[in-house]
Motif scaffolding. Structure first.
Motif, PDB file in Angstrom:
ATOM      1  N   GLU A  51       0.827  -1.224   0.000  1.00  0.00           N
ATOM      2  CA  GLU A  51       0.000   0.000   0.000  1.00  0.00           C
ATOM      3  C   GLU A  51       0.849   1.256   0.000  1.00  0.00           C
ATOM      4  OE1 GLU A  51      -2.781   0.195   3.300  1.00  0.00           O
ATOM      5  OE2 GLU A  51      -3.709  -1.651   2.517  1.00  0.00           O
ATOM      6  N   LYS A  52       2.016   1.158   0.625  1.00  0.00           N
ATOM      7  CA  LYS A  52       2.925   2.324   0.691  1.00  0.00           C
ATOM      8  C   LYS A  52       3.890   2.341  -0.485  1.00  0.00           C
ATOM      9  CE  LYS A  52       1.933   3.756   4.996  1.00  0.00           C
ATOM     10  NZ  LYS A  52       1.921   5.024   5.671  1.00  0.00           N
ATOM     11  N   GLY A  53       3.640   1.476  -1.482  1.00  0.00           N
ATOM     12  CA  GLY A  53       4.476   1.488  -2.686  1.00  0.00           C
ATOM     13  C   GLY A  53       5.706   0.599  -2.593  1.00  0.00           C
ATOM     14  N   GLY A  54       5.819  -0.193  -1.529  1.00  0.00           N
ATOM     15  CA  GLY A  54       6.997  -1.058  -1.374  1.00  0.00           C
ATOM     16  C   GLY A  54       6.825  -2.396  -2.083  1.00  0.00           C
ATOM     17  N   GLU A  55       7.933  -3.113  -2.194  1.00  0.00           N
ATOM     18  CA  GLU A  55       7.897  -4.452  -2.808  1.00  0.00           C
ATOM     19  C   GLU A  55       8.079  -5.493  -1.735  1.00  0.00           C
ATOM     20  OE1 GLU A  55       9.718  -5.789  -6.634  1.00  0.00           O
ATOM     21  OE2 GLU A  55      10.558  -3.773  -6.569  1.00  0.00           O
ATOM     22  N   ALA A  56       7.153  -6.444  -1.643  1.00  0.00           N
ATOM     23  CA  ALA A  56       7.251  -7.468  -0.601  1.00  0.00           C
ATOM     24  C   ALA A  56       6.521  -8.733  -1.020  1.00  0.00           C
ATOM     25  CB  ALA A  56       6.662  -6.935   0.704  1.00  0.00           C
ATOM     26  N   ALA A  57       6.995  -9.849  -0.502  1.00  0.00           N
ATOM     27  CA  ALA A  57       6.336 -11.137  -0.707  1.00  0.00           C
ATOM     28  C   ALA A  57       6.493 -11.918   0.600  1.00  0.00           C
ATOM     29  CB  ALA A  57       6.998 -11.881  -1.857  1.00  0.00           C
ATOM     30  N   TYR A  58       5.710 -12.980   0.752  1.00  0.00           N
ATOM     31  CA  TYR A  58       5.856 -13.754   1.986  1.00  0.00           C
ATOM     32  C   TYR A  58       5.941 -15.236   1.675  1.00  0.00           C
ATOM     33  CZ  TYR A  58       1.018 -15.401   1.821  1.00  0.00           C
ATOM     34  OH  TYR A  58      -0.142 -16.034   1.444  1.00  0.00           O
TER      35      TYR A  58
END
Ligand SMILES: NC(=O)c1ccc[n+]([C@@H]2O[C@H](COP(=O)([O-])OP(=O)(O)OC[C@H]3O[C@@H](n4cnc5c(N)ncnc54)[C@H](OP(=O)(O)O)[C@@H]3O)[C@@H](O)[C@H]2O)c1
Length: 247
Positions: A51-58
């Motif tokens: 939502e804040k424009g970051g890149e993430a995966a889990y």
């Protein structure tokens, strides 16, 4: 290379210190891979970063299982092409006097707090050696520097993390691996750590400590970011953070 574009695995990322760190690093331009067992919380944390424009995966991971930690590192590489940093942070602290003989809690602390860190080191080291760079960050505790009543096994695991990380630093220099190491020695931070304590008196004491003087886990996240941001030729080997009011 600063935090931006680094691929960082954070274990114990579903709550507390790990979640705060994943959020800050994600918002600072890192590609973050969050790991823990609770999938709902991981999904929520990844959504928050995106939502804040970051890149993430889990990836759902039990760090006590060597094969799952290897699969986590493989996942990070398949998602983002490389691995730069692992933050071995997952842990639990079900403290009780040794005389209560809570041996399943002893086993779990050894498996997660100590073996989990070793599993993380094992999974990244071949990649770090090959690429001649990498950063291992692990969460010890002030219980890795001192001893406390009721914390025999917890202290043993956190002293173990200290020893492992110190030897990793020396061997990295000796074998010219160019792997940076950072060990966190933390006092009281307001997280969910006390929820797993089964000894009523100790649970109430720790909850009171967190409620009264526990610091914001985002402060730990800032320290981790600072350590990653330093130039590659230096390693911030140790970080000790206490709330100012903690004895
Ligand atoms: N808070 C403090 O005052 C303090 C002080 C010194 C050191 N520490 C250390 O800081 C680290 C983070 O704890 P926290 O304070 O942020 O507590 P927390 O809010 O309870 O977070 C612990 C994290 O570890 C994960 N975890 C537990 N067992 C796991 C397993 N088998 N596999 C994968 N993940 C596992 C939990 O996720 P799941 O349950 O979803 O798996 C959770 O994300 C721990 O190593 C702790 O010992 C904390």
């Amino acid at each position: 290379m600063a935090v931006k574009n680094k691929v960082v695995i954070v274990t114990g990322a579903s709550s507390g210190i790990g979640r705060a760190t994943a959020k800050l690093l994600g918002e600072s331009g890192a590609k973050v891979v969050l790991a823990a067992r609770n999938e709902d919380k991981l999904q929520e944390a990844v959504a928050e970063i995106k939502e804040k424009g970051g890149e993430a995966a889990y990836k759902v991971t039990d760090v006590s299982k060597r094969e799952e930690v290897k699969a986590l590192v493989d996942f990070a590489i398949s998602e983002y092409g490389k691995i730069d940093v692992i933050f071995n942070n997952a842990g639990l602290m079900p403290n009780a006097p040794l005389s209560e003989l809570k041996n399943s809690e002893w086993d779990e602390m050894i498996d997660v707090n100590l073996k989990g860190v070793l599993n993380g080191i094992e999974a990244v080291l071949p990649h770090f050696i090959k690429q001649k760079s990498g950063h291992v960050i692990s969460t010890s505790s002030v219980a890795g520097l001192n001893t406390y009543l009721g914390a025999g096994v917890y202290c043993a695991t956190k002293h173990g993390v200290k020893a492992l990380m110190e030897v990793l630093r020396k061997e990295s220099a000796n074998e010219k691996m160019n792997v940076r190491t950072t060990t966190l020695y933390l006092g009281a931070f307001r997280t969910e750590l006390a929820t797993r304590i089964t000894n009523k008196a100790i649970k109430e004491r720790i909850e009171f400590l967190y409620d009264t003087i526990g610091a914001d886990p985002m402060i730990v996240a800032e320290a981790v970011k600072f350590a990653i941001d330093l130039p590659e030729e230096v390693s911030m080997n140790e970080i000790t953070l206490y709330p100012t009011a903690q004895l």
